[in-house]
Design an enzyme around this catalytic site. Structure first.
Site, PDB file in Angstrom:
ATOM      1  NE  ARG A   1     -11.589   0.594  16.670  1.00  0.00           N
ATOM      2  CZ  ARG A   1     -11.850   1.232  15.762  1.00  0.00           C
ATOM      3  NH1 ARG A   1     -13.013   1.156  15.057  1.00  0.00           N
ATOM      4  NH2 ARG A   1     -10.744   2.090  15.080  1.00  0.00           N
TER       5      ARG A   1
ATOM      6  N   GLY B   1     -11.749  14.185  18.361  1.00  0.00           N
ATOM      7  CA  GLY B   1     -11.446  14.352  16.824  1.00  0.00           C
ATOM      8  C   GLY B   1     -10.696  13.124  16.060  1.00  0.00           C
TER       9      GLY B   1
ATOM     10  CG  LEU C   1      -8.710   7.489  26.469  1.00  0.00           C
ATOM     11  CD1 LEU C   1      -9.362   8.485  25.359  1.00  0.00           C
ATOM     12  CD2 LEU C   1      -9.184   7.493  27.755  1.00  0.00           C
ATOM     13  CE  LYS C   2      -4.382   2.693  21.309  1.00  0.00           C
ATOM     14  NZ  LYS C   2      -3.064   2.401  20.540  1.00  0.00           N
TER      15      LYS C   2
ATOM     16  NE  ARG D   1      -8.368   7.714   9.726  1.00  0.00           N
ATOM     17  CZ  ARG D   1      -7.402   6.968   8.723  1.00  0.00           C
ATOM     18  NH1 ARG D   1      -8.379   6.086   7.969  1.00  0.00           N
ATOM     19  NH2 ARG D   1      -6.362   7.029   8.620  1.00  0.00           N
TER      20      ARG D   1
ATOM     21  CG  ASN E   1      -6.933  15.695   1.348  1.00  0.00           C
ATOM     22  OD1 ASN E   1      -6.187  15.337   2.369  1.00  0.00           O
ATOM     23  ND2 ASN E   1      -6.386  15.620   0.249  1.00  0.00           N
TER      24      ASN E   1
ATOM     25  CG  HIS F   1      -4.142  16.738   6.755  1.00  0.00           C
ATOM     26  ND1 HIS F   1      -4.196  16.856   8.168  1.00  0.00           N
ATOM     27  CD2 HIS F   1      -3.059  15.707   6.801  1.00  0.00           C
ATOM     28  CE1 HIS F   1      -3.423  16.049   8.865  1.00  0.00           C
ATOM     29  NE2 HIS F   1      -2.891  15.252   8.055  1.00  0.00           N
ATOM     30  CG  ASP F   2      -7.368  23.498   5.393  1.00  0.00           C
ATOM     31  OD1 ASP F   2      -7.887  23.965   6.324  1.00  0.00           O
ATOM     32  OD2 ASP F   2      -7.295  23.922   4.267  1.00  0.00           O
TER      33      ASP F   2
ATOM     34  CG  ASP G   1      -7.341  22.056   9.363  1.00  0.00           C
ATOM     35  OD1 ASP G   1      -8.103  21.033   8.839  1.00  0.00           O
ATOM     36  OD2 ASP G   1      -6.083  21.960   9.205  1.00  0.00           O
TER      37      ASP G   1
END
Length: 378
Positions: A105, A97, A75-76, A99, A143, A140-141, A170
């Protein structure tokens, strides 16, 4: 694909990595959706390589990605983005998924794709959500559960907070919540003709676990410490006790079940004392005298909320798992079903090799796989 069900005919583009997004699209794939997993060329989803690795891929990846197709797409590159746009124009669902901000972008955000396809249901699945002070933090989970208030309630009174065994944020807070949100949005689309944007976070989904805790605080200003609530260790009639060869559970929240348990154990005097240390100490002494199997033989047939603590391996081999269809045959092996897998029909297809369907997808779009590969787009 060979599965059919309530999601047959749905076209889903899965741009996620790791477990949460894979679980969300597994729900749809097991019910007949055509899920196309879009992965990075060369590497793919790095859950592919999480051990134990058998048959060329990680066991966790294989179990979470059955009944799906895979293509690689960079995708870049401009050409890679153009291919994604072609796919999105004919898709029902996109789930990503990254950030917050990354997909925009990459030219794969909701605004850009929905302009091509107003019927598109677009789900962003992230740890903390697209907004708020935590939005751009990695995590992660553990956190997410910590930020949701779940970790603070997990563990024994007076002890440190404990790690939860399974990945609740998750799988439950993220994957299952995202699948439900997508299905609700598709139901809405059937009436409006338009898709919608879904901002699903694992923190948000995990807060549902507080449905019987936060009301104390929100409604009455009462805070409870870890291990002090009726359902997390504060009462003897709802707890885990050591047996000779492992552990057993009692969950006699209702008085009628607790009375029956007390009678069978030979301690009817405890029927009105479920909140006392005496009851807890007595149960610890009594349950330590027999094995799990012996307690199952004694309490299993009774009107008692009793169950031995099974290991995951014991549970997977249990008669109840077999009866409920919780283990499915996939490509000659066995995998865990989702709670809705049995509502679909047909044989399961093993998880695809990285990019196994790239050429077929591109050819179906009237594109030349060789040219795109030379451009570094796939």
């Amino acid at each position: 694909m060979t599965r059919t069900g309530a999601c047959s005919g749905l076209r889903v583009l899965d741009l996620t990595q790791l477990l949460p997004g894979a679980v969300a699209t597994l729900f749809l794939a097991d019910l007949g959706a055509d899920v196309l997993k879009v992965e990075r060329p060369g590497e793919g989803d790095y859950m592919r390589w999480v051990p134990p690795v058998t048959g060329g891929m990680g066991a966790m990846f294989a179990a979470a990605n059955r009944n799906k197709r895979s293509m690689t797409l960079n995708l870049k590159t401009v050409a890679g983005r153009e291919v994604l746009h072609r796919l999105a124009a004919d898709a029902d669902v996109v789930i990503e998924g990254f950030r917050p901000g990354v997909v925009d972008r990459l030219g794969a955000g909701f605004d850009e794709l929905s302009a091509l396809n107003p019927r598109l249901v677009y789900c962003s699945l992230s740890g903390y959500g697209q907004t708020g002070p935590y939005a751009r933090r990695p995590g992660h989970d553990l956190n997410y559960l910590a930020a949701a208030g779940v970790t603070a309630l997990t563990g024994a009174a007076g002890a440190d907070p404990a790690l939860v065994g399974p990945q609740l944020a998750d799988v439950w807070g993220g994957g299952m919540t995202a699948a439900a949100a997508v299905l609700v949005a598709l139901l809405e689309r059937a009436g409006t003709g338009r898709g919608r944007y879904l901002d699903v976070s694992m923190l948000d989904g995990s807060t549902l676990g507080l449905v019987n805790h936060l009301p104390y605080w929100l409604g009455a200003g009462v805070a409870y410490e870890r291990g002090a609530l009726p359902l997390n260790g504060g009462h003897a009639n709802y707890g885990i006790y050591r047996a000779k060869d492992g552990y057993v559970t009692i969950a006699d929240y209702e008085e009628k079940f607790w009375r029956r348990t007390c009678a069978v154990l030979g301690h009817p005097e405890l029927a009105g004392a479920h909140q006392t240390k005496e009851a807890e100490d007595t149960l610890r002494a009594v349950f330590a005298t027999k094995t799990r199997a012996e307690w199952e033989e004694l309490l299993g047939p009774e009107d008692s909320c009793f169950m031995p603590v099974l290991t995951p391996e014991e549970a997977a081999e249990s008669e109840h798992f077999a009866d409920r269809g919780l283990i499915v045959e996939v490509g000659g092996g066995r995998q865990l079903a989702t709670p809705v897998t049995r509502f679909g029909d047909g044989a399961h297809t093993p998880a695809p090799a990285l990019g196994a369907h790239t050429d077929a997808v591109l050819t179906g779009l009237g594109l030349d796989p060789g040219e795109l590969r030379a451009e570094g787009a796939v």
